[in-house]
Design a protein around this motif. Structure first.
Motif, PDB file in Angstrom:
ATOM      1  N   ASN A 118     -64.031 -96.570 -57.040  1.00 47.87           N
ATOM      2  CA  ASN A 118     -62.693 -96.757 -57.581  1.00 47.87           C
ATOM      3  C   ASN A 118     -62.105 -98.068 -57.055  1.00 47.87           C
ATOM      4  O   ASN A 118     -61.721 -98.170 -55.916  1.00 47.87           O
ATOM      5  CB  ASN A 118     -61.816 -95.568 -57.189  1.00 47.87           C
ATOM      6  CG  ASN A 118     -60.510 -95.570 -57.936  1.00 47.87           C
ATOM      7  OD1 ASN A 118     -60.287 -96.381 -58.832  1.00 47.87           O
ATOM      8  ND2 ASN A 118     -59.650 -94.643 -57.569  1.00 47.87           N
ATOM      9  N   ARG A 119     -62.052 -99.096 -57.916  1.00 45.86           N
ATOM     10  CA  ARG A 119     -61.514-100.398 -57.532  1.00 45.86           C
ATOM     11  C   ARG A 119     -60.233-100.658 -58.294  1.00 45.86           C
ATOM     12  O   ARG A 119     -60.049-100.193 -59.409  1.00 45.86           O
ATOM     13  CB  ARG A 119     -62.527-101.489 -57.840  1.00 45.86           C
ATOM     14  CG  ARG A 119     -63.759-101.371 -56.970  1.00 45.86           C
ATOM     15  CD  ARG A 119     -64.554-102.657 -57.005  1.00 45.86           C
ATOM     16  NE  ARG A 119     -65.683-102.528 -56.106  1.00 45.86           N
ATOM     17  CZ  ARG A 119     -66.941-102.562 -56.501  1.00 45.86           C
ATOM     18  NH1 ARG A 119     -67.241-102.738 -57.758  1.00 45.86           N
ATOM     19  NH2 ARG A 119     -67.905-102.433 -55.630  1.00 45.86           N
ATOM     20  N   THR A 120     -59.372-101.442 -57.709  1.00 41.31           N
ATOM     21  CA  THR A 120     -58.121-101.792 -58.352  1.00 41.31           C
ATOM     22  C   THR A 120     -58.384-102.796 -59.464  1.00 41.31           C
ATOM     23  O   THR A 120     -59.084-103.787 -59.273  1.00 41.31           O
ATOM     24  CB  THR A 120     -57.149-102.399 -57.316  1.00 41.31           C
ATOM     25  OG1 THR A 120     -57.000-101.463 -56.259  1.00 41.31           O
ATOM     26  CG2 THR A 120     -55.820-102.690 -57.937  1.00 41.31           C
ATOM     27  N   ASP A 121     -57.830-102.536 -60.619  1.00 39.71           N
ATOM     28  CA  ASP A 121     -57.965-103.428 -61.763  1.00 39.71           C
ATOM     29  C   ASP A 121     -56.829-104.436 -61.704  1.00 39.71           C
ATOM     30  O   ASP A 121     -55.683-104.131 -62.034  1.00 39.71           O
ATOM     31  CB  ASP A 121     -57.927-102.616 -63.054  1.00 39.71           C
ATOM     32  CG  ASP A 121     -58.161-103.468 -64.285  1.00 39.71           C
ATOM     33  OD1 ASP A 121     -58.168-104.717 -64.173  1.00 39.71           O
ATOM     34  OD2 ASP A 121     -58.338-102.879 -65.362  1.00 39.71           O
ATOM     35  N   ARG A 122     -57.130-105.647 -61.285  1.00 39.41           N
ATOM     36  CA  ARG A 122     -56.119-106.685 -61.105  1.00 39.41           C
ATOM     37  C   ARG A 122     -55.401-107.006 -62.414  1.00 39.41           C
ATOM     38  O   ARG A 122     -54.190-107.187 -62.444  1.00 39.41           O
ATOM     39  CB  ARG A 122     -56.742-107.937 -60.511  1.00 39.41           C
ATOM     40  CG  ARG A 122     -55.717-109.015 -60.217  1.00 39.41           C
ATOM     41  CD  ARG A 122     -56.367-110.219 -59.536  1.00 39.41           C
ATOM     42  NE  ARG A 122     -55.407-111.269 -59.340  1.00 39.41           N
ATOM     43  CZ  ARG A 122     -54.727-111.462 -58.227  1.00 39.41           C
ATOM     44  NH1 ARG A 122     -54.923-110.670 -57.206  1.00 39.41           N
ATOM     45  NH2 ARG A 122     -53.862-112.450 -58.131  1.00 39.41           N
ATOM     46  N   ALA A 123     -56.133-107.075 -63.505  1.00 31.99           N
ATOM     47  CA  ALA A 123     -55.529-107.395 -64.804  1.00 31.99           C
ATOM     48  C   ALA A 123     -54.507-106.330 -65.200  1.00 31.99           C
ATOM     49  O   ALA A 123     -53.428-106.643 -65.716  1.00 31.99           O
ATOM     50  CB  ALA A 123     -56.602-107.532 -65.867  1.00 31.99           C
ATOM     51  N   LEU A 124     -54.821-105.077 -64.942  1.00 32.25           N
ATOM     52  CA  LEU A 124     -53.886-104.000 -65.261  1.00 32.25           C
ATOM     53  C   LEU A 124     -52.619-104.115 -64.409  1.00 32.25           C
ATOM     54  O   LEU A 124     -51.504-103.998 -64.921  1.00 32.25           O
ATOM     55  CB  LEU A 124     -54.548-102.643 -65.048  1.00 32.25           C
ATOM     56  CG  LEU A 124     -53.636-101.429 -65.237  1.00 32.25           C
ATOM     57  CD1 LEU A 124     -53.146-101.344 -66.681  1.00 32.25           C
ATOM     58  CD2 LEU A 124     -54.371-100.158 -64.839  1.00 32.25           C
ATOM     59  N   LEU A 125     -52.801-104.358 -63.120  1.00 34.98           N
ATOM     60  CA  LEU A 125     -51.642-104.496 -62.241  1.00 34.98           C
ATOM     61  C   LEU A 125     -50.765-105.676 -62.638  1.00 34.98           C
ATOM     62  O   LEU A 125     -49.534-105.593 -62.617  1.00 34.98           O
ATOM     63  CB  LEU A 125     -52.097-104.628 -60.783  1.00 34.98           C
ATOM     64  CG  LEU A 125     -52.727-103.381 -60.174  1.00 34.98           C
ATOM     65  CD1 LEU A 125     -53.229-103.687 -58.764  1.00 34.98           C
ATOM     66  CD2 LEU A 125     -51.747-102.233 -60.148  1.00 34.98           C
TER      67      LEU A 125
END
Length: 136
Positions: A118-125
């Motif tokens: 589970n990685r943070t989606d930078r584009a979504l943020l």
């Protein structure tokens, strides 16, 4: 519509009114107990074992057991029976103690083993941040 009743000592006692709601205080459902004998959080999953309880009887226990045909969370049960989560947890603990329910803690998404970690989606943020800035 109207008043639903339950029998006690040969006489009928109203316990639910369709318009007014529950006529019995939530703490009386759990006999005044506010702490379950087992740990549950709102995402704990419970399911019926098929064993019929001998000691846990009454309309609230029957309603809970009716909801637990498949895995269901504590939060869902509390919402369906219209009782506070702490009272629901006491009822569930009673049913687990007498063997009528089985409970398991929720499995974290990262422990499921499917897909990448589970990685943070930078584009979504960044899109969320952009949307918030536009609104403010």
């Amino acid at each position: 519509m109207g008043v639903r009743r339950r029998r006690r000592a040969g006489r009928e006692i109203p316990w639910l009114d369709d318009e007014a709601g529950r006529l019995v205080r939530p703490y009386t459902v759990s006999n005044g107990r506010t702490r379950p004998t087992a740990h549950f959080d709102l995402l704990t999953m419970v399911t019926a074992t098929g064993k019929r309880p001998v000691t846990c009887q009454g309309p609230d226990y029957a309603q809970v057991l009716g909801l637990c045909g498949g895995p269901v969370s504590v939060a869902e049960i509390a919402a369906h029976i219209h009782l506070p989560a702490v009272v629901t947890k006491v009822l569930l603990a009673d049913l687990v103690d007498c063997g009528a329910l089985a409970a398991r803690a929720p499995v974290p998404v990262s422990a499921c083993g499917s897909g990448p970690p589970n990685r943070t989606d930078r584009a979504l943020l960044e899109a969320v941040l952009h949307g918030l800035r536009k609104r403010l």
